[in-house]
Design a protein around this motif. Structure first.
Motif, PDB file in Angstrom:
ATOM      1  N   GLN A   3      55.962  44.969  18.843  1.00 30.86           N
ATOM      2  CA  GLN A   3      56.675  43.855  19.473  1.00 30.86           C
ATOM      3  C   GLN A   3      55.795  42.622  19.670  1.00 30.86           C
ATOM      4  OE1 GLN A   3      58.267  45.306  23.142  1.00 30.86           O
ATOM      5  NE2 GLN A   3      59.936  46.364  22.146  1.00 30.86           N
ATOM      6  N   PRO A   4      55.193  42.125  18.621  1.00 30.99           N
ATOM      7  CA  PRO A   4      54.321  40.959  18.784  1.00 30.99           C
ATOM      8  C   PRO A   4      55.126  39.686  18.997  1.00 30.99           C
ATOM      9  CG  PRO A   4      54.609  41.413  16.482  1.00 30.99           C
ATOM     10  CD  PRO A   4      55.311  42.524  17.225  1.00 30.99           C
ATOM     11  N   PHE A   5      54.417  38.653  19.447  1.00 29.28           N
ATOM     12  CA  PHE A   5      54.977  37.310  19.453  1.00 29.28           C
ATOM     13  C   PHE A   5      55.203  36.926  17.999  1.00 29.28           C
ATOM     14  CE2 PHE A   5      54.105  32.766  18.862  1.00 29.28           C
ATOM     15  CZ  PHE A   5      55.121  32.237  19.645  1.00 29.28           C
ATOM     16  N   ARG A   6      56.320  36.244  17.720  1.00 31.19           N
ATOM     17  CA  ARG A   6      56.621  35.828  16.347  1.00 31.19           C
ATOM     18  C   ARG A   6      56.835  34.312  16.290  1.00 31.19           C
ATOM     19  NH1 ARG A   6      59.402  41.158  16.273  1.00 31.19           N
ATOM     20  NH2 ARG A   6      58.529  42.248  14.481  1.00 31.19           N
ATOM     21  N   TYR A   7      56.256  33.724  15.256  1.00 32.32           N
ATOM     22  CA  TYR A   7      56.428  32.301  14.998  1.00 32.32           C
ATOM     23  C   TYR A   7      56.949  32.169  13.572  1.00 32.32           C
ATOM     24  CZ  TYR A   7      55.277  27.468  13.919  1.00 32.32           C
ATOM     25  OH  TYR A   7      55.351  26.155  13.515  1.00 32.32           O
ATOM     26  N   TYR A   8      58.041  31.421  13.397  1.00 36.63           N
ATOM     27  CA  TYR A   8      58.655  31.234  12.074  1.00 36.63           C
ATOM     28  C   TYR A   8      58.407  29.815  11.590  1.00 36.63           C
ATOM     29  CZ  TYR A   8      61.079  35.568  13.114  1.00 36.63           C
ATOM     30  OH  TYR A   8      61.356  36.875  13.431  1.00 36.63           O
ATOM     31  N   LEU A   9      57.963  29.714  10.335  1.00 34.21           N
ATOM     32  CA  LEU A   9      57.768  28.401   9.716  1.00 34.21           C
ATOM     33  C   LEU A   9      58.301  28.442   8.296  1.00 34.21           C
ATOM     34  CD1 LEU A   9      55.151  28.335   7.526  1.00 34.21           C
ATOM     35  CD2 LEU A   9      53.948  28.788   9.629  1.00 34.21           C
ATOM     36  N   ARG A  10      58.695  27.284   7.809  1.00 33.10           N
ATOM     37  CA  ARG A  10      59.192  27.163   6.439  1.00 33.10           C
ATOM     38  C   ARG A  10      58.125  26.477   5.600  1.00 33.10           C
ATOM     39  NH1 ARG A  10      64.207  27.687   4.485  1.00 33.10           N
ATOM     40  NH2 ARG A  10      65.088  27.635   6.583  1.00 33.10           N
ATOM     41  N   TYR A  70      57.263  27.695  -2.039  1.00 32.48           N
ATOM     42  CA  TYR A  70      58.063  26.624  -1.447  1.00 32.48           C
ATOM     43  C   TYR A  70      59.390  27.163  -0.931  1.00 32.48           C
ATOM     44  CZ  TYR A  70      61.276  22.668  -1.334  1.00 32.48           C
ATOM     45  OH  TYR A  70      62.228  21.757  -0.961  1.00 32.48           O
ATOM     46  N   ASP A  71      59.730  26.766   0.279  1.00 34.21           N
ATOM     47  CA  ASP A  71      60.981  27.069   0.984  1.00 34.21           C
ATOM     48  C   ASP A  71      61.047  28.492   1.535  1.00 34.21           C
ATOM     49  OD1 ASP A  71      63.188  25.643   1.993  1.00 34.21           O
ATOM     50  OD2 ASP A  71      64.537  26.726   0.653  1.00 34.21           O
ATOM     51  N   ALA A  97      60.188  36.324   6.207  1.00 35.25           N
ATOM     52  CA  ALA A  97      61.101  36.658   7.300  1.00 35.25           C
ATOM     53  C   ALA A  97      62.106  37.701   6.847  1.00 35.25           C
ATOM     54  CB  ALA A  97      61.821  35.404   7.791  1.00 35.25           C
ATOM     55  N   GLY A  98      62.243  38.744   7.648  1.00 33.06           N
ATOM     56  CA  GLY A  98      63.185  39.809   7.350  1.00 33.06           C
ATOM     57  C   GLY A  98      62.624  40.937   6.506  1.00 33.06           C
ATOM     58  N   GLY A 136      57.501  40.308  22.212  1.00 35.08           N
ATOM     59  CA  GLY A 136      58.942  40.214  22.028  1.00 35.08           C
ATOM     60  C   GLY A 136      59.507  38.809  22.003  1.00 35.08           C
ATOM     61  N   ARG A 137      58.697  37.798  22.265  1.00 37.68           N
ATOM     62  CA  ARG A 137      59.184  36.408  22.238  1.00 37.68           C
ATOM     63  C   ARG A 137      58.955  35.800  20.861  1.00 37.68           C
ATOM     64  NH1 ARG A 137      56.313  34.226  27.518  1.00 37.68           N
ATOM     65  NH2 ARG A 137      55.462  36.314  27.748  1.00 37.68           N
ATOM     66  N   SER A 138      59.706  34.734  20.561  1.00 38.50           N
ATOM     67  CA  SER A 138      59.535  34.069  19.270  1.00 38.50           C
ATOM     68  C   SER A 138      59.845  32.578  19.381  1.00 38.50           C
ATOM     69  CB  SER A 138      60.414  34.706  18.205  1.00 38.50           C
ATOM     70  OG  SER A 138      61.780  34.500  18.497  1.00 38.50           O
ATOM     71  N   ILE A 139      59.278  31.836  18.455  1.00 37.16           N
ATOM     72  CA  ILE A 139      59.530  30.403  18.293  1.00 37.16           C
ATOM     73  C   ILE A 139      59.921  30.208  16.833  1.00 37.16           C
ATOM     74  CG2 ILE A 139      58.547  28.062  18.325  1.00 37.16           C
ATOM     75  CD1 ILE A 139      58.690  29.248  21.116  1.00 37.16           C
ATOM     76  N   ASP A 140      61.029  29.506  16.588  1.00 38.00           N
ATOM     77  CA  ASP A 140      61.541  29.335  15.235  1.00 38.00           C
ATOM     78  C   ASP A 140      61.538  27.862  14.843  1.00 38.00           C
ATOM     79  OD1 ASP A 140      62.902  29.284  12.860  1.00 38.00           O
ATOM     80  OD2 ASP A 140      64.702  30.265  13.600  1.00 38.00           O
ATOM     81  N   HIS A 141      60.490  27.429  14.129  1.00 39.96           N
ATOM     82  CA  HIS A 141      60.425  26.064  13.610  1.00 39.96           C
ATOM     83  C   HIS A 141      60.981  25.988  12.192  1.00 39.96           C
ATOM     84  CE1 HIS A 141      57.187  24.568  16.618  1.00 39.96           C
ATOM     85  NE2 HIS A 141      58.387  24.606  17.137  1.00 39.96           N
ATOM     86  N   ALA A 142      61.476  27.092  11.670  1.00 38.22           N
ATOM     87  CA  ALA A 142      62.057  27.107  10.330  1.00 38.22           C
ATOM     88  C   ALA A 142      63.567  26.944  10.368  1.00 38.22           C
ATOM     89  CB  ALA A 142      61.714  28.426   9.628  1.00 38.22           C
ATOM     90  N   ALA A 143      64.126  26.952  11.558  1.00 41.11           N
ATOM     91  CA  ALA A 143      65.578  26.839  11.755  1.00 41.11           C
ATOM     92  C   ALA A 143      66.324  27.925  10.973  1.00 41.11           C
ATOM     93  CB  ALA A 143      66.074  25.443  11.363  1.00 41.11           C
ATOM     94  N   CYS A 144      65.785  29.142  11.052  1.00 38.22           N
ATOM     95  CA  CYS A 144      66.445  30.246  10.346  1.00 38.22           C
ATOM     96  C   CYS A 144      67.283  31.091  11.308  1.00 38.22           C
ATOM     97  CB  CYS A 144      65.421  31.102   9.598  1.00 38.22           C
ATOM     98  SG  CYS A 144      64.242  31.971  10.623  1.00 38.22           S
ATOM     99  N   GLY A 145      67.370  30.670  12.555  1.00 37.65           N
ATOM    100  CA  GLY A 145      68.248  31.327  13.519  1.00 37.65           C
ATOM    101  C   GLY A 145      67.714  32.626  14.077  1.00 37.65           C
ATOM    102  N   ARG A 146      66.420  32.812  14.074  1.00 38.16           N
ATOM    103  CA  ARG A 146      65.839  34.043  14.616  1.00 38.16           C
ATOM    104  C   ARG A 146      65.362  33.841  16.023  1.00 38.16           C
ATOM    105  NH1 ARG A 146      65.546  37.658  10.528  1.00 38.16           N
ATOM    106  NH2 ARG A 146      65.544  36.764   8.483  1.00 38.16           N
TER     107      ARG A 146
END
Length: 146
Positions: A3-10, A70-71, A97-98, A136-146
């Motif tokens: 359950q790590p902290f998750r950060y999403y980027l595109r 890319y993307d 992601a996923g 268990g927390r996350s930040i989504d800068h990729a706007a992927c809805g996670r």
């Protein structure tokens, strides 16, 4: 990492090289972004901005397993690996992601510093926050809805 902290980027076009994959040096930037968001998530964003709390990177080791392109939306799993007297190590694992397959991983050693850039002990409250790790927390800068 449980359950790590998750950060999403595109991945952006300009972050890719002539081979059409993320240029290796960009992973250092990705680590910096993920760790910055991790520090905010554990409650120390304001202290970093005000320089009340400061640390410097002293060592970073990155291992690549598969290319990112890319993307792609990368999930960066962030966790504290070790805390010493004046230093701490944060690990970041990169996955599409996923998916569970590891794309890359990086361990970064930071040293706490005072306003004169001299080593200083890791403050007890910051140590406790690093140990908790925003699990268990996350930040989504990729706007992927996670």
């Amino acid at each position: 990492m449980s359950q790590p902290f998750r950060y999403y980027l595109r991945v952006r076009y300009g972050e890719c090289d002539a081979q059409k994959v993320v240029f290796n040096a960009r992973y250092g930037e990705y680590v910096d972004l993920a760790v910055s968001e991790f520090i905010r998530a554990i409650g120390y964003g304001a202290q970093m901005v005000s320089s009340e709390l400061d640390f410097q990177l002293v060592k970073q080791t990155t291992e690549w397993k598969a290319p990112s392109r890319y993307d792609d939306v990368l999930e960066c799993r962030v966790a504290t690996r070790h805390i010493g007297n004046t230093s701490f190590t944060i690990g970041v694992e990169f996955r599409l992601a996923g998916e569970e397959a590891l794309r890359a991983s990086s361990d970064t050693v930071y040293v706490m510093v005072d306003h004169r850039l001299g080593k200083t002990p890791v403050p007890p409250a910051f140590r406790a926050a690093l140990e908790d790790g925003a699990k268990g927390r996350s930040i989504d800068h990729a706007a992927c809805g996670r």
